[in-house]
Design an enzyme around this catalytic site. Structure first.
Site, PDB file in Angstrom:
ATOM      1  N   GLY A 157       0.778  -1.234   0.000  1.00 36.90           N
ATOM      2  CA  GLY A 157       0.000   0.000   0.000  1.00 36.90           C
ATOM      3  C   GLY A 157       0.805   1.277   0.000  1.00 36.90           C
ATOM      4  CB  SER A 158       4.289   2.187  -0.835  1.00 37.74           C
ATOM      5  OG  SER A 158       4.415   1.838  -2.191  1.00 37.74           O
ATOM      6  CG  ASN A 159       1.800   3.393  -5.661  1.00 37.31           C
ATOM      7  OD1 ASN A 159       2.194   4.410  -6.210  1.00 37.31           O
ATOM      8  ND2 ASN A 159       2.395   2.213  -5.815  1.00 37.31           N
ATOM      9  CG  ASN A 179      -3.579  -1.041 -13.365  1.00 39.04           C
ATOM     10  OD1 ASN A 179      -3.440  -1.230 -12.149  1.00 39.04           O
ATOM     11  ND2 ASN A 179      -2.884  -1.711 -14.270  1.00 39.04           N
ATOM     12  CG  HIS A 220       1.857  -2.482 -15.784  1.00 42.27           C
ATOM     13  ND1 HIS A 220       1.398  -3.687 -15.284  1.00 42.27           N
ATOM     14  CD2 HIS A 220       2.939  -2.779 -16.534  1.00 42.27           C
ATOM     15  CE1 HIS A 220       2.158  -4.664 -15.738  1.00 42.27           C
ATOM     16  NE2 HIS A 220       3.105  -4.139 -16.494  1.00 42.27           N
ATOM     17  CG  ASP A 223      -1.349  -5.002 -17.366  1.00 45.53           C
ATOM     18  OD1 ASP A 223      -1.851  -4.359 -16.431  1.00 45.53           O
ATOM     19  OD2 ASP A 223      -0.663  -6.020 -17.195  1.00 45.53           O
ATOM     20  CD  GLU A 260       4.456   2.029  -9.146  1.00 51.27           C
ATOM     21  OE1 GLU A 260       4.117   1.250 -10.045  1.00 51.27           O
ATOM     22  OE2 GLU A 260       4.514   1.691  -7.952  1.00 51.27           O
TER      23      GLU A 260
HETATM   24  C1  GAR Z   1       3.083  -1.142  -7.677  1.00 49.75           C
HETATM   25  O1  GAR Z   1       4.434  -1.138  -8.066  1.00 49.75           O
HETATM   26  C2  GAR Z   1       2.194  -1.294  -8.890  1.00 49.75           C
HETATM   27  O2  GAR Z   1       2.715  -0.736 -10.049  1.00 49.75           O
HETATM   28  C3  GAR Z   1       2.124  -2.799  -9.012  1.00 49.75           C
HETATM   29  O3  GAR Z   1       1.994  -3.241  -7.683  1.00 49.75           O
HETATM   30  C4  GAR Z   1       2.777  -2.394  -6.849  1.00 49.75           C
HETATM   31  C5  GAR Z   1       2.000  -2.076  -5.580  1.00 49.75           C
HETATM   32  O4  GAR Z   1       2.831  -1.414  -4.683  1.00 49.75           O
HETATM   33  N1  GAR Z   1       1.005  -3.185  -9.816  1.00 49.75           N
HETATM   34  C6  GAR Z   1       1.080  -4.175 -10.705  1.00 49.75           C
HETATM   35  O5  GAR Z   1       2.085  -4.856 -10.842  1.00 49.75           O
HETATM   36  C7  GAR Z   1      -0.185  -4.394 -11.524  1.00 49.75           C
HETATM   37  N2  GAR Z   1       0.071  -5.236 -12.658  1.00 49.75           N
HETATM   38  P1  GAR Z   1       2.266  -0.782  -3.328  1.00 49.75           P
HETATM   39  O6  GAR Z   1       1.411  -1.839  -2.652  1.00 49.75           O
HETATM   40  O7  GAR Z   1       3.497  -0.466  -2.529  1.00 49.75           O
HETATM   41  O8  GAR Z   1       1.480   0.443  -3.683  1.00 49.75           O
END
Ligand code: GAR
Length: 193
Positions: A12-14, A103, A105, A146, A175
Site C-alpha cells: 500500500g505504499s501508493n 491502473n 503498471h 494492462d 509511482e
Molecule cells: C506497484 O508497483 C504497482 O505498479 C504494481 O503493484 C505495486 C504495488 O505497490 N502493480 C502491478 O504490478 C499491476 N500489474 P504498493 O502496494 O506499494 O502500492
C-alpha cells in the site's frame, strides 16, 4: 470534490502517497473507500490511520460474479484507482465505470504487461530481456489485462548491474511522485459523472 476508491492488495505504499497528497492538496479528490482482497494487507492499517472506510472482498464471491457495485454506489465513487490490485476487474464494474477506472503498471506498456505480470515478476523479465529503460504506465482499464488507453508514462534507466530490487525501488519512486498528480489531473479533466 470527486470521490475515489482505491483497490489495493499489497503493502500500500501508493495508497499512502495518494492519501498524503489528497490531505496536503484538498479540493479535487478525496479517498472515500479502500477495497482490498487481503485482510492482512498493509492498506488496512493505512486506511485506519486516515479514517477511510474499507471493503474487504472475497475471491470466491468476486469470481462468482459479485461485483461489489452496490458498495461502490453507496460510497458515491466517481473514479476507481487500482494501486497494486491483481485480480481482473469484473465486466459489470468495467461497464458501469467505463473510462473511470485507472491502473498503475510498473513497466512501459504495451511491453511487459498481461496476466501474471506484476511486481517483481515484471522487473525480472525487464532485466532478462536486457532492456535499457523501464518505467511506469498509468492507463484506463478495459476488459483486457494492462490494455486500456495510456494516460501517462514516466521512464527510468536500467543500469548495468541493476537488480529487480533496485529497479523496484526506482519504479516505486516514480509511482509515488506521479500517481497522485495524475489522479488529480484525471478527476479535473475527465467528465466524470
Ligand atoms: C506497484 O508497483 C504497482 O505498479 C504494481 O503493484 C505495486 C504495488 O505497490 N502493480 C502491478 O504490478 C499491476 N500489474 P504498493 O502496494 O506499494 O502500492
Amino acid at each position: 470534490m470527486k470521490k475515489i476508491a482505491i483497490f489495493a492488495s499489497g503493502t500500500g505504499s501508493n495508497t499512502r502517497k495518494i492519501l498524503e497528497y489528497s490531505t496536503a492538496n484538498p479540493g479535487s479528490f478525496t479517498v472515500a473507500l479502500i477495497v482490498t482482497n487481503k485482510p492482512i494487507a498493509g492498506v488496512l492499517d493505512i486506511a485506519a490511520e486516515y479514517g477511510v472506510p474499507t471493503c474487504i472482498i472475497e475471491k470466491e464471491e468476486f469470481f462468482r460474479g459479485h461485483h461489489y457495485l452496490p458498495e461502490l454506489k453507496d460510497a458515491e465513487i466517481d473514479l476507481i484507482v487500482l494501486a497494486g490490485f491483481l485480480w481482473k476487474i469484473p465486466q459489470a464494474l468495467i461497464d458501469h465505470y467505463r473510462n473511470r477506472i485507472i491502473n498503475i503498471h510498473p513497466a512501459l506498456l504495451p511491453k511487459f504487461g498481461g496476466k501474471g505480470m506484476y511486481g517483481d515478476h515484471v522487473h525480472n523479465v525487464v532485466l532478462e530481456e536486457g532492456e535499457k529503460e523501464s518505467g511506469i504506465t498509468i492507463h484506463f482499464v478495459d476488459e483486457h489485462y494492462d490494455h486500456g488507453d495510456v494516460i501517462f508514462q514516466a521512464r527510468c534507466e536500467v543500469m548495468p548491474g541493476e537488480t529487480a530490487e533496485s529497479l523496484a525501488q526506482k519504479i516505486h519512486q516514480l509511482e509515488h511522485e506521479w500517481f497522485p498528480k495524475i489522479i488529480e489531473k484525471v478527476v479535473k479533466e475527465e467528465k466524470l459523472h
